[in-house]
Design a protein around this motif. Structure first.
Motif, mmCIF file in Angstrom:
data_model
loop_
_atom_site.group_PDB
_atom_site.id
_atom_site.type_symbol
_atom_site.label_atom_id
_atom_site.label_comp_id
_atom_site.label_asym_id
_atom_site.label_seq_id
_atom_site.Cartn_x
_atom_site.Cartn_y
_atom_site.Cartn_z
ATOM 1 N N LYS A 263 -40.183 6.241 1.026
ATOM 2 C CA LYS A 263 -39.337 7.044 1.915
ATOM 3 C C LYS A 263 -38.742 8.226 1.142
ATOM 4 C CE LYS A 263 -37.877 2.885 4.416
ATOM 5 N NZ LYS A 263 -36.726 1.999 4.734
ATOM 6 N N PRO A 264 -38.536 9.369 1.797
ATOM 7 C CA PRO A 264 -38.983 9.701 3.159
ATOM 8 C C PRO A 264 -40.466 10.034 3.166
ATOM 9 C CG PRO A 264 -37.905 11.585 2.180
ATOM 10 C CD PRO A 264 -37.785 10.472 1.174
ATOM 11 N N THR A 265 -41.165 9.684 4.245
ATOM 12 C CA THR A 265 -42.593 9.939 4.323
ATOM 13 C C THR A 265 -42.967 10.339 5.737
ATOM 14 O OG1 THR A 265 -44.808 8.977 4.042
ATOM 15 C CG2 THR A 265 -43.060 7.490 4.763
ATOM 16 N N VAL A 427 -42.032 2.141 2.966
ATOM 17 C CA VAL A 427 -42.447 1.752 4.306
ATOM 18 C C VAL A 427 -43.492 0.645 4.248
ATOM 19 C CG1 VAL A 427 -41.947 4.008 5.294
ATOM 20 C CG2 VAL A 427 -44.245 3.555 4.370
#
Length: 485
Positions: A263-265, A427
């Motif tokens: 993250k963030p992705t 994630v």
């Protein structure tokens, strides 16, 4: 505390710059231009000070606090000497204690007995794949997430005494990180896929070491303009690796961009390609594409195949494809073709990971579907008439199967119920049972679940559980001719 952290980081880094000189063979003063090793943790161990820092460190976006590991709890080694041994490359469940190699009996009478635990100097590496040297005296294990704590990414173990493995050394690449598949070289050393660049993006590299485990090349070389343009032009995130030394070729399979699981992705970046390498020059001969493969995690040559064919797993499709490295693509004229061999059906679709193993006679192949909670078996003795040997509708007693190994005597299959859990920063956190599953291989090649080794239960109170990702099996039934795989 922030002042202490900043001071410790600065002091450790300055100290490293002043004193570090990468060397070959541990004691030589000759510089190795690629082998690199930094201090075990950038924050030095300060008893009574760094333990609270380690225990209370909060997850940070991507890079984590480079804290030293907590002290390892006591372990009493066993004096048994089984004929069959499993070496399990294992992460501490709490990511705070040292990661370790677990030496475990696979003999019937003492099955599951932990013989020895061999710690590495760092924690939070997310131990990944493990492989033996050609002579069987060395094991190398990779750290999937070592980079996030600025730690070494490859760990070498001396197993010349099979019952008392010793940690030897660790190192990292300069151009690449994220260690995946490992293949031994007949003259000593290894070829290793590093799935990401030095910062976890694409391109990764095919890394080569010498017999002492020193990195000597990261292929393709920067001076190889054509191959470099190849890996810059299309995602190069090599995970799978298979080598044929007689034909002097290697295939790597591109899986995902490592940084994209954190993250963030915008989503995990999955590849559809394999690269064919000429081992004489280490140049990339061609890129082979599996249309919409959505992550080609694994590739292995089929032993004894007349065309040097290989099997490759297309994770998004839930399929296995056959790669012919010496056939020419009639459309492009390039070397290497890909054809669909078998579709595994619904349980294998979008399974995040599909890993495989092939029997040394080239007749049987086994596959794990991580999210499908299933182990599949194929009879591939006739590639024009592949037969499925497992029941695709069976509910098997396993959660999150990934790494799979056929025992050297071909009587059992060892499957580990754990893939990846990168925590709050990622994630990708797949369900798992953290068990080693010992399956029987029946005469027809089909499988039956037998016994398990529960790593979570064994280490819950001492290391916050355990995450065994990979295994190498040694068979010492004939001491004069040990077998290992």
């Amino acid at each position: 505390m922030h002042g202490l952290l900043g001071f410790a980081l600065l002091g450790a880094f300055v100290s490293h710059l002043a004193s570090a000189t990468p060397t070959i063979g541990g004691g030589s003063s000759k510089r190795n231009p690629l082998g690199l090793s930094l201090p075990n943790s950038l924050i030095p161990l300060i008893p009574g000070v760094t333990e609270p820092l380690t225990e209370n460190a909060i997850p940070l976006p991507i890079l984590q606090l480079p804290t030293p590991p907590l002290a390892s709890p006591p372990f009493t080694a066993s004096n048994i000497k089984p004929k069959k041994i499993g070496y399990f490359w294992t992460g501490a469940g709490d990511n705070k204690h040292k990661d370790f190699l677990a030496t475990v009996s696979l003999d019937d009478g003492t099955f599951g007995t932990f013989i020895e635990l061999t710690d590495v100097p760092t924690s939070g590496n997310s131990p990944h794949h493990l492989g033996p040297s050609y002579d069987g005296k060395t094991l190398i294990g990779g750290g999937l997430l070592s980079l996030l704590k600025t730690q070494d990414t490859a760990f070498y173990f001396d197993v010349s005494n099979p019952y008392r493995p010793k940690f030897d050394h660790s190192n990292r690449g300069i151009l690449s990180s994220i260690v995946d598949e490992i293949r031994a070289k007949p003259d000593g050393g290894f070829y290793i896929t590093y799935m990401g660049s030095a910062v976890g993006t694409s391109p990764g590299r095919l890394v080569e070491t010498d017999a002492k485990g020193n990195i000597i090349h990261e292929w393709p070389a920067l001076t190889d303009i054509e191959s470099t343009l190849n890996i810059l032009g299309e995602q190069f995130s090599p995970h799978g690796l298979t080598v044929d030394y007689d034909k002097q070729i290697a295939l790597t399979s591109d899986f995902v961009v490592p940084l994209s699981i954190l993250k963030p992705t915008l989503g995990i970046q999955k590849a559809n390609t394999l690269r064919l390498f000429d081992l004489r020059t280490h140049k990339i001969l061609s890129t082979i594409t599996i249309p919409n493969g959505q992550g080609i995690q694994d590739v292995k040559f089929i032993p004894g195949n007349k065309e040097t064919a290989a099997l490759a797993t297309a994770v998004g499709l839930g399929q296995v494809w056959i790669i012919y490295p010496f056939r020419k693509d009639t459309r492009t004229g390039k070397q290497g073709t890909a054809e669909l061999l078998f579709d595994f059906g619904p349980k294998a679709k979008n399974s995040v990971a599909i890993y495989s193993d092939i029997s040394d006679d080239g007749k049987l192949a086994y596959f794990t579907f991580t999210l499908g909670n299933h182990v599949a078996a194929l009879d591939i003795s006739d590639l024009n008439n592949v037969k499925r040997l497992d029941d695709p509708n069976e509910t098997q007693p396993i959660i999150g199967p990934h790494y799979v190994k056929i025992s050297p005597d071909k009587k059992n299959l060892l499957v580990l119920g754990y893939f990846v859990q990168a925590g709050d920063i990622s994630v990708l956190n797949t369900p798992a049972d953290y068990k080693a599953h010992w399956l029987d291989i029946k005469p027809d090649g089909s499988i039956a679940f037998n016994r398990t080794i529960d790593f979570e239960r064994e280490f819950t109170t001492t290391r916050g559980g355990a995450r065994p990702h990979s295994v190498v099996i040694y068979d010492l039934t004939d001491p004069a001719s040990p077998k290992y795989y």
